[in-house]
Design an enzyme around this catalytic site. Structure first.
Site, short mmCIF file in Angstrom:
data_model
loop_
_atom_site.label_atom_id
_atom_site.label_comp_id
_atom_site.label_asym_id
_atom_site.label_seq_id
_atom_site.Cartn_x
_atom_site.Cartn_y
_atom_site.Cartn_z
N CYS A 282 0.82 -1.22 0.00
CA CYS A 282 0.00 0.00 0.00
C CYS A 282 0.84 1.27 0.00
O CYS A 282 0.93 1.96 -1.02
CB CYS A 282 -0.93 -0.02 1.21
SG CYS A 282 -2.14 -1.34 1.11
N1 LIG Z 1 -2.54 -6.06 1.63
C1 LIG Z 1 -3.15 -4.99 2.11
O1 LIG Z 1 -2.97 -4.62 3.25
C2 LIG Z 1 -4.12 -4.20 1.23
C3 LIG Z 1 -4.98 -3.31 1.86
C4 LIG Z 1 -5.91 -2.61 1.10
C5 LIG Z 1 -5.91 -2.77 -0.28
N2 LIG Z 1 -5.04 -3.63 -0.89
C6 LIG Z 1 -5.14 -3.76 -2.35
O2 LIG Z 1 -5.89 -4.93 -2.66
C7 LIG Z 1 -5.39 -5.54 -3.84
C8 LIG Z 1 -4.97 -6.97 -3.55
O3 LIG Z 1 -3.91 -6.93 -2.61
P1 LIG Z 1 -3.52 -8.18 -1.72
O4 LIG Z 1 -2.62 -7.64 -0.67
O5 LIG Z 1 -4.71 -8.95 -1.33
O6 LIG Z 1 -2.67 -9.01 -2.79
P2 LIG Z 1 -2.18 -10.53 -2.65
O7 LIG Z 1 -1.00 -10.68 -3.53
O8 LIG Z 1 -2.09 -10.91 -1.20
O9 LIG Z 1 -3.42 -11.35 -3.24
C9 LIG Z 1 -3.84 -11.24 -4.54
C10 LIG Z 1 -4.12 -12.63 -5.07
O10 LIG Z 1 -4.66 -12.51 -6.40
C11 LIG Z 1 -4.21 -13.64 -7.14
N3 LIG Z 1 -4.45 -13.33 -8.55
C12 LIG Z 1 -3.77 -12.50 -9.37
N4 LIG Z 1 -4.36 -12.47 -10.59
C13 LIG Z 1 -5.43 -13.30 -10.53
C14 LIG Z 1 -6.44 -13.68 -11.45
N5 LIG Z 1 -6.48 -13.18 -12.69
N6 LIG Z 1 -7.37 -14.57 -11.07
C15 LIG Z 1 -7.36 -15.08 -9.81
N7 LIG Z 1 -6.43 -14.75 -8.89
C16 LIG Z 1 -5.49 -13.86 -9.24
C17 LIG Z 1 -2.78 -13.80 -6.71
O11 LIG Z 1 -2.32 -15.11 -6.97
C18 LIG Z 1 -2.86 -13.50 -5.21
O12 LIG Z 1 -3.05 -14.66 -4.43
C19 LIG Z 1 -4.26 -4.64 -4.33
O13 LIG Z 1 -4.78 -3.70 -5.23
C20 LIG Z 1 -3.81 -3.94 -3.06
O14 LIG Z 1 -3.21 -2.69 -3.31
C21 LIG Z 1 -4.16 -4.37 -0.15
#
Ligand SMILES: NC(=O)c1ccc[n+]([C@@H]2O[C@H](COP(=O)([O-])OP(=O)(O)OC[C@H]3O[C@@H](n4cnc5c(N)ncnc54)[C@H](O)[C@@H]3O)[C@@H](O)[C@H]2O)c1
Length: 444
Positions: A282
């Site tokens: 983030c």
């Molecule tokens: N981690 C945090 O604290 C947080 C907080 C708020 C927002 N976000 C946002 O949320 C979003 C996701 O972040 P995250 O931390 O959960 O990421 P992450 O990497 O933990 O999880 C994302 C998952 O999506 C999967 N993926 C990618 N492409 C795919 C597809 N086409 N089909 C199915 N699965 C797919 C990946 O394998 C992964 O497991 C990002 O935009 C991030 O900026 C994250």
């Protein structure tokens, strides 16, 4: 709220009206695409709220783990996964055809310092392949203003269906705070916006079953911007205290004591703390989405964000310089010195190492010839400059073998007084030793 249904329309045959009914009756199947830090807790929340869910995750190992009832996310326990009521998991995007509501929670990284929406595009493409009238698609990934309308909408409309008429499209940014416990999905207000009022109302009706408070904005752009405002606020304030920490050292001021004193002001102030830099998915990334968008659309970058990036990205080198100085003061060069890093994850209480400044500090120390090892209660193994390191136990023998202990992540559950008593030299980049007055402690 307006529903934008034409007067005289036969509601029983209107697919979006039927979806509203199915959401209300908790019959709508909700698919979460991307089961990471954001997607998995969301799926668990939807299951607890009574919805049949479908988790579609590109990584087959994660799918296997969930099918066996094992969690890989710090905030979700194995028993929470094992007791999911009506959840199914699949690595096959074709499974999405069975869903009524589709939530896109895939990563939005920077690649070569530029927003990389390739995973959002791919997820939207897999939704488009089986899109039928009466579905609701919600983007949850963090991104710059305009993404939902300019990137996701056209991809979904390659199905031949029209957003807002045939299917509903909404944006709702996630606000989770992994590893911290206090603020979870259900008690954190959720910002929601729809392409039309009807899209928004459908999305609100779903989220209202999962979270206590839903806040709406008039279009997805404001909701997309809101998330970036929140994270830019943190990024800039962390950079400010990092810059003040560097200044305070020159002024011979204890920055930790000064910041703790400032934090007693009951109004008009919010505490932020210095550290070895910023990490995670983030703070280290999202503000650059906004600055990039400004550059692309308006021809200028956002000065605050660019400066904050510069300050935060320089912190690992600054910390290494300060460790080197501390070692010099006890007559040791970095080369050959045995350094134990405490914490490799980017923040306390989590195992997430993405963009972790701890790893940057450790890499730099190793490149200068230090013998680097680490202890992290959340991370068993890391790759560092081509080597694989395993977390050492934090005990008397480990501390006796080290020339210097560097606290890079303020993980809970570590007795820092005990650590200071046993270690020969402690460099504290997180302020965990504030209030411990000992000659072997050097603080950032
Ligand atoms: N981690 C945090 O604290 C947080 C907080 C708020 C927002 N976000 C946002 O949320 C979003 C996701 O972040 P995250 O931390 O959960 O990421 P992450 O990497 O933990 O999880 C994302 C998952 O999506 C999967 N993926 C990618 N492409 C795919 C597809 N086409 N089909 C199915 N699965 C797919 C990946 O394998 C992964 O497991 C990002 O935009 C991030 O900026 C994250």
């Amino acid at each position: 709220m307006s529903t934008e249904i034409p007067s005289g329309a036969d509601l029983s045959i209107d697919p979006l009206h039927r979806l509203a009914e199915r959401i209300r009756a908790k019959e709508a199947r909700v698919a979460v695409i991307g089961l990471g830090y954001v997607g998995l807790p969301l799926l668990v929340g939807l299951d607890h709220a009574g919805y049949p869910t479908l988790g579609v995750e590109a990584d087959p190992e994660k799918v296997g783990s969930l099918q066996e009832g094992r969690s890989y996310i710090v905030d979700i326990t194995d028993s929470e996964v094992a007791t999911l009521d009506r959840a199914e998991f699949s690595a096959d995007p074709d499974a999405l055809a069975r869903a009524d509501v589709l939530l896109i929670c895939v990563p939005t990284p920077l690649t070569d310092h530029v927003p990389d929406l390739s995973m959002v595009r791919r997820a939207a493409e897999s939704v488009a392949r089986s899109l039928t009238p009466g579905k609701l698609v919600i983007l949850e990934s963090t991104t710059y203003p305009g993404t939902t309308e300019e990137i996701v909408r056209p991809i979904l409309e390659t199905s031949g269906l029209v957003a807002g008429d045939d299917f509903a499209l909404a944006y709702s940014p996630e606000r989770i705070d992994p590893g911290q416990g206090a603020w979870r999905l259900e008690n954190t207000p959720k910002v929601v916006a729809g392409l039309t009022e009807r899209c928004r109302d459908l999305a609100v009706s779903l989220y209202a079953e999962v979270v206590r408070e839903v806040v709406t904005t008039s279009s997805p752009r404001e909701a997309e911007m809101a998330k970036l405002v929140e994270n830019t606020f943190r990024q800039v304030n962390i950079a400010l205290v990092n810059e003040l920490a560097i200044l305070a050292k020159e002024l011979e001021v204890d920055i930790w004591e000064a910041l703790q004193a400032a934090a007693t002001k009951p109004f008009g102030y919010m505490p932020f703390w210095p550290g070895p830099g910023v990490g995670g998915h983030c703070i280290a990334i999202d503000p650059s989405y906004l600055s990039w968008r400004a550059g692309q659309q308006l021809g200028y970058r956002i000065g605050f964000i660019e400066h904050a990036n510069e300050v935060n990205n320089r912190m690992p080198s600054y910390v290494v310089a300060r460790i080197s100085e501390a070692l010099n003061d006890v007559g040791r060069p970095i080369r050959g010195t045995r350094v134990l890093a405490i914490g490799v994850s980017y923040k306390a209480g989590v195992d997430d190492q993405r963009e972790s400044p701890s790893l940057a500090v450790m890499q730099k120390l190793k490149a200068k010839g230090a013998e680097v090892s680490y202890h992290d209660p959340y991370v068993a193994e890391v790759a560092l400059n081509g080597d694989t390191l395993r977390s050492l136990p934090l005990d008397e023998a480990t501390l006796a073998a080290m020339d210097c202990v560097v606290v890079l992540t303020a993980h809970p559950g570590i007795d820092y007084r005990w650590l200071v008593r046993l270690a020969s030299l402690v460099f504290d980049a997180r302020g965990v030793t504030s209030g411990i007055d000992a000659p072997n402690v050097v603080r950032l």
